[in-house]
Design a protein around this motif. Structure first.
Motif, PDB file in Angstrom:
ATOM      1  N   THR A  36     -27.394  41.225  22.980  1.00 19.02           N
ATOM      2  CA  THR A  36     -26.356  40.752  22.890  1.00 19.02           C
ATOM      3  C   THR A  36     -24.971  41.320  23.063  1.00 19.02           C
ATOM      4  O   THR A  36     -24.234  41.274  23.058  1.00 19.02           O
ATOM      5  CB  THR A  36     -26.306  39.615  21.678  1.00 19.02           C
ATOM      6  OG1 THR A  36     -26.467  40.301  21.122  1.00 19.02           O
ATOM      7  CG2 THR A  36     -27.237  38.519  21.910  1.00 19.02           C
ATOM      8  N   ASP A  49     -33.810  45.113  16.027  1.00 16.77           N
ATOM      9  CA  ASP A  49     -32.484  44.756  16.039  1.00 16.77           C
ATOM     10  C   ASP A  49     -32.307  44.323  17.654  1.00 16.77           C
ATOM     11  O   ASP A  49     -31.342  44.348  18.200  1.00 16.77           O
ATOM     12  CB  ASP A  49     -32.823  46.235  16.929  1.00 16.77           C
ATOM     13  CG  ASP A  49     -31.870  47.213  15.471  1.00 16.77           C
ATOM     14  OD1 ASP A  49     -31.480  46.123  14.259  1.00 16.77           O
ATOM     15  OD2 ASP A  49     -31.992  48.460  15.364  1.00 16.77           O
ATOM     16  N   LYS A  71     -24.185  43.553  20.539  1.00 12.82           N
ATOM     17  CA  LYS A  71     -23.818  44.110  19.463  1.00 12.82           C
ATOM     18  C   LYS A  71     -23.866  45.946  19.062  1.00 12.82           C
ATOM     19  O   LYS A  71     -24.230  46.239  19.239  1.00 12.82           O
ATOM     20  CB  LYS A  71     -23.830  42.914  18.462  1.00 12.82           C
ATOM     21  CG  LYS A  71     -23.987  41.870  18.483  1.00 12.82           C
ATOM     22  CD  LYS A  71     -23.038  41.520  17.946  1.00 12.82           C
ATOM     23  CE  LYS A  71     -22.899  39.998  18.096  1.00 12.82           C
ATOM     24  NZ  LYS A  71     -24.149  38.800  17.829  1.00 12.82           N
ATOM     25  N   PRO A  72     -22.561  45.535  18.174  1.00 12.75           N
ATOM     26  CA  PRO A  72     -22.158  47.305  17.755  1.00 12.75           C
ATOM     27  C   PRO A  72     -23.693  48.376  17.175  1.00 12.75           C
ATOM     28  O   PRO A  72     -24.079  47.680  16.284  1.00 12.75           O
ATOM     29  CB  PRO A  72     -21.480  48.154  16.942  1.00 12.75           C
ATOM     30  CG  PRO A  72     -20.817  46.469  17.134  1.00 12.75           C
ATOM     31  CD  PRO A  72     -21.079  44.907  17.814  1.00 12.75           C
ATOM     32  N   ASP A  91     -20.974  52.565  20.123  1.00 19.23           N
ATOM     33  CA  ASP A  91     -20.202  52.419  19.447  1.00 19.23           C
ATOM     34  C   ASP A  91     -19.306  52.168  18.791  1.00 19.23           C
ATOM     35  O   ASP A  91     -18.842  51.430  18.302  1.00 19.23           O
ATOM     36  CB  ASP A  91     -21.331  50.655  19.462  1.00 19.23           C
ATOM     37  CG  ASP A  91     -22.149  50.442  20.842  1.00 19.23           C
ATOM     38  OD1 ASP A  91     -21.940  50.028  21.753  1.00 19.23           O
ATOM     39  OD2 ASP A  91     -23.224  50.136  20.066  1.00 19.23           O
ATOM     40  N   ASP A 122     -31.558  41.164  18.556  1.00 19.19           N
ATOM     41  CA  ASP A 122     -30.438  40.343  18.889  1.00 19.19           C
ATOM     42  C   ASP A 122     -29.400  40.379  19.147  1.00 19.19           C
ATOM     43  O   ASP A 122     -28.942  40.944  19.971  1.00 19.19           O
ATOM     44  CB  ASP A 122     -30.429  39.341  17.939  1.00 19.19           C
ATOM     45  CG  ASP A 122     -31.730  37.895  17.521  1.00 19.19           C
ATOM     46  OD1 ASP A 122     -32.737  38.184  18.958  1.00 19.19           O
ATOM     47  OD2 ASP A 122     -31.545  37.413  16.524  1.00 19.19           O
ATOM     48  N   LYS A 123     -29.077  41.952  18.189  1.00 18.20           N
ATOM     49  CA  LYS A 123     -27.897  42.310  18.781  1.00 18.20           C
ATOM     50  C   LYS A 123     -28.585  43.745  20.128  1.00 18.20           C
ATOM     51  O   LYS A 123     -26.816  43.564  20.900  1.00 18.20           O
ATOM     52  CB  LYS A 123     -27.816  43.854  17.075  1.00 18.20           C
ATOM     53  CG  LYS A 123     -27.728  43.241  16.177  1.00 18.20           C
ATOM     54  CD  LYS A 123     -27.716  43.717  15.323  1.00 18.20           C
ATOM     55  CE  LYS A 123     -26.990  43.008  13.785  1.00 18.20           C
ATOM     56  NZ  LYS A 123     -26.543  44.192  12.682  1.00 18.20           N
TER      57      LYS A 123
END
Length: 739
Positions: A211, A205, A213-214, A219, A207-208
């Motif tokens: 950055t 996870d 990301k949810p 989220d 990268d998320k």
């Protein structure tokens, strides 16, 4: 360990979930299509064509593998390491694997729990089998297609090759494989043949995460969703008498104000098991429903509530006295009794006795408690971060008088848990809220809510005594007094159990209104500090080397024909010798002081040496050397992160964190008054694994317990002051040390 391992399973047991004799679990898997040679990475994974084959792995005909990770991801890395185990035995390239969090599914998965550092240990054999069985079915299908024996075929990175060099991707034979019988015997790889296990893999996870990301519960959003903020009693032992919500209803964004609690009380009265429902209090709670989180929080702050005492309120002073009285009293339950401790003490030349004290501690997860619910006539849809989803589903079923199959829970990644999210009070609250308003809603707690109305590590005191006769250790007696109880059945069988002829462990507890429960490394997080600090002083009194004292006691265990212990004396000796070697024990430069500690918990053996220096009379932890025997290391990169995190967390709470109650009211409500370890206070952590082929054990918790004693023993070397009460910095008289 044998080079390979064959396990026999029936088709029925493979497709269904069952418990293995070893305590592991058998998990069905989803294999939808399969790998093809030279497959290219698709741009949009959602466009891949999947066909259901069974329930854990799915592989597209484009050559990409998706593996469902069943257990909650709390930061311990199981969303990466569990799929690694399957991918290893499935023989696919890790770079071709995509990982998806599975929802709660009690039909196909067992023990979907994040707790006790047990996820990998319990699932190790079953996950390996899942991959190996799928691979064998595909190989059998390819062999039939070629008209050759399956033993003539090999697999590498999802490609099957026969003796002639012909190749088929899994996707070329998946339909044929689905029609075959599940093989009764599958051969697991020998550890020497692993190509994924034992190689460092990055967090799936990451990268998320970086950055934004949810991923986390906070989220999660749905169209038309409302937000809720819950006003709970300000003191443990209080209940709601009345409230005024006029000012709240006048605020923009506020949709409604409701009261919950009736269903929780009804459930508590009928429930036989309350351990995981700690915060289902008897009090009503006022809930503000609003269009945004901030609107709901502002509305809650405008509520004027009157609370009344439902039971006696407890102060910090009363807790201290109660625990001390318990230590001196007779209301103990004996957990283990070897020999005759009383006689050993009566005949002793000398008795060393110390009392060790620890405070309540909150969990302080980075992500406050939150959860989403949408209760409809068709189903109860729940989404969010929880460590015990199956238990949460059962309680919600009882709360709302709904069939268990109506409860659908999806798990998000957790921004911390440490035991707090074992207790699903936030799930039960939001389920009751949505059931009342008949709309989708997310409950969000503030940091103040988390710190003042949560579940806490119990305040605990230990009295440890040892008898000495003719310069030898002859008896050991551990007494524990804890708020709401702390000890459980296995700990009396931890070191130094079986090392001494006369050994006894007694426990007592005081039942409190304050909700207490598991905190990272439950039960052992302070016990290890107490016992290993005591052994350091005991070695000094005996005038023996503190490391050699442990090694000699472990030799006694090895001679014991019926030790009845949980730990391995050989493995404890192994980590001791490793840490002594790697820490340069006893050979540091001037001005560096070392402390030693060793402990077994959560099925893992750990030894640590802390190096400190004194800076303007204050101790600074510069380095911790850590030796760990956790069996096979699935993901070394993730393992290192877990070990270092546990060590740093343990230092921070042992050195700085304090928490108490005054008349039932928590005395800290945010980080402005509660000290966590700071970046500048974190030491270097040097990690060394014991290499072996033993099945893996946990890592999320075992490195935390021993570090408190390692630091305390190093501080003693530097200052001459024995520390028996945490947090150390609040109880270290620096003026006397400097003077």
């Amino acid at each position: 360990m044998t080079p390979s391992k064959q396990i026999t399973f029936s088709r029925r047991s493979f497709l269904k979930t069952s418990t293995l004799a070893s305590g592991g679990m058998l998990i069905g898997f989803n294999l939808f299509n399969a790998c093809k040679p030279e497959a290219k990475v698709p741009i949009d994974l959602s466009q891949l064509n999947y066909n259901d084959f069974n329930a854990y792995i799915k592989i597209s005909k484009e050559g990409k593998v998706t593996i469902f990770s069943p257990n909650p991801e709390i930061g311990q890395g199981v969303k990466t390491s569990m799929p690694m185990i399957i991918a290893e035995e499935l023989d696919v390239a890790w770079e071709d694997v995509y990982v998806v969090q599975a929802p709660l599914d009690t039909e196909n998965y067992t023990r979907q729990v994040a707790g006790g550092s047990q996820s990998i240990r319990f699932s190790w054999q079953a996950l390996r089998q899942t991959g190996a069985t799928a691979k064998q079915m595909l190989v059998n299908a390819a062999a039939a297609k070629w008209g050759v024996d399956a033993s003539e075929c090999s697999v590498a990175k999802g490609i099957i090759t026969n003796a002639k060099g012909e190749k088929l991707g899994y996707g070329d034979v998946v339909l044929e494989a689905a029609a075959l019988e599940v093989p009764e015997n599958v051969t697991l790889k020998a550890p020497k043949d692993f190509t994924i296990i034992g190689k460092g893999a990055g967090n799936v996870d990451i990268d998320k995460i970086v950055t934004g990301k949810p991923l986390f519960g906070l989220d999660y959003k749905e169209e038309g969703m409302l937000y809720a903020s819950v006003l709970r009693p300000p003191a443990f032992g209080q209940v709601l008498e009345s409230f005024d919500d006029i000012a709240t209803r006048a605020l923009p964004g506020v949709v409604d104000v409701i009261v919950i609690g009736e269903k929780a009380r009804a459930y508590l009265e009928g429930s036989k098991k309350k351990s995981w429902t700690a915060q289902l209090s008897k009090s009503d709670k006022v809930v503000v429903i609003a269009k945004t989180t901030w609107d709901a929080i502002k509305g809650k702050r405008a509520i004027k509530a009157i609370w009344k005492n439902d039971s006696e309120l407890e102060s910090t002073e009363s807790h201290d006295k109660l625990l001390l009285d318990l230590l001196e009293g007779e209301t103990f339950k004996t957990r283990r009794k070897d020999g005759n401790v009383k006689k050993a003490f009566a005949n002793a030349d000398k008795v060393l006795e110390r009392i060790y004290e620890s405070p309540f501690l909150p969990h302080n997860c980075m992500e406050p408690m939150n959860f989403f619910a949408n209760v409809t006539s068709e189903k109860v849809h729940l989404v969010g971060p929880v460590q015990t989803p199956a238990e949460a589903a059962k309680v919600v079923s009882g709360l709302l008088d709904r069939k268990l199959e109506d409860i659908h829970i999806e798990m998000t990644r957790m921004g911390g848990g440490f035991g707090r999210r074992l207790y699903g009070d936030f799930v039960y609250e939001v389920a009751e809220i949505s059931n009342a308003i008949k709309k989708p809603v997310k409950m969000v707690s503030t940091r103040e809510d988390d710190m003042t109305t949560g579940v806490y590590r119990p305040a605990t005191k230990y009295k440890i005594a040892a008898s000495i006769k003719d310069g030898k250790l002859t008896g050991y007696h551990l007494k524990e007094a804890s708020i709401n109880g702390n000890m459980y059945g296995l700990i009396p069988n931890f070191f130094p159990a079986a090392a001494l002829e006369n050994y006894q462990v007694d426990t007592a507890n005081y039942k409190s209104n304050i909700t207490t429960g598991a905190w990272r490394a439950p039960y052992t997080n302070f016990l290890a500090s107490a016992e290993q600090s005591f052994f350091d002083e005991l070695a000094e009194v005996l005038e023996v080397d503190r490391v050699q004292l442990h090694l000699d006691l472990l030799e006694n265990v090895k001679k014991n024909p019926e030790p009845n212990i949980e730990y391995s004396p050989e493995r404890l000796q192994g980590v001791i010798k490793k840490v002594v070697d790697k820490s340069n024990w006893g050979k540091t430069e001037a001005g560096v002081y070392q402390g030693f500690s060793v402990y077994y918990c959560h099925n893992t053996h750990v030894a640590e040496v802390a190096d400190i220096i004194m800076d303007n009379g204050s101790p600074i932890v510069k380095k911790v050397t850590c030796a760990v025997d956790c069996g096979i290391v699935v993901n070394p990169l993730g393992a290192m992160n877990q070990i270092k995190g546990g060590v740093i967390d343990g230092i921070g709470h042992a050195m700085y964190s304090d928490f108490g109650f005054n008349n039932g009211v928590p005395q800290s409500n945010n980080f402005s008054t509660y000290q966590l370890i700071r970046m500048a206070q974190t030491p270097k952590v040097d990690v060394h694994f014991i290499e072996n082929d033993i099945d893996p054990t946990g890592l999320g918790e075992p490195t935390l317990p021993p570090v408190g004693a390692a630091v305390a023993n190093a501080i003693y070397k530097a200052t001459g002051k024995r520390l028996t009460k945490q947090p150390y910095m609040s109880n270290l008289d620096l003026e006397k040390v400097v003077g």
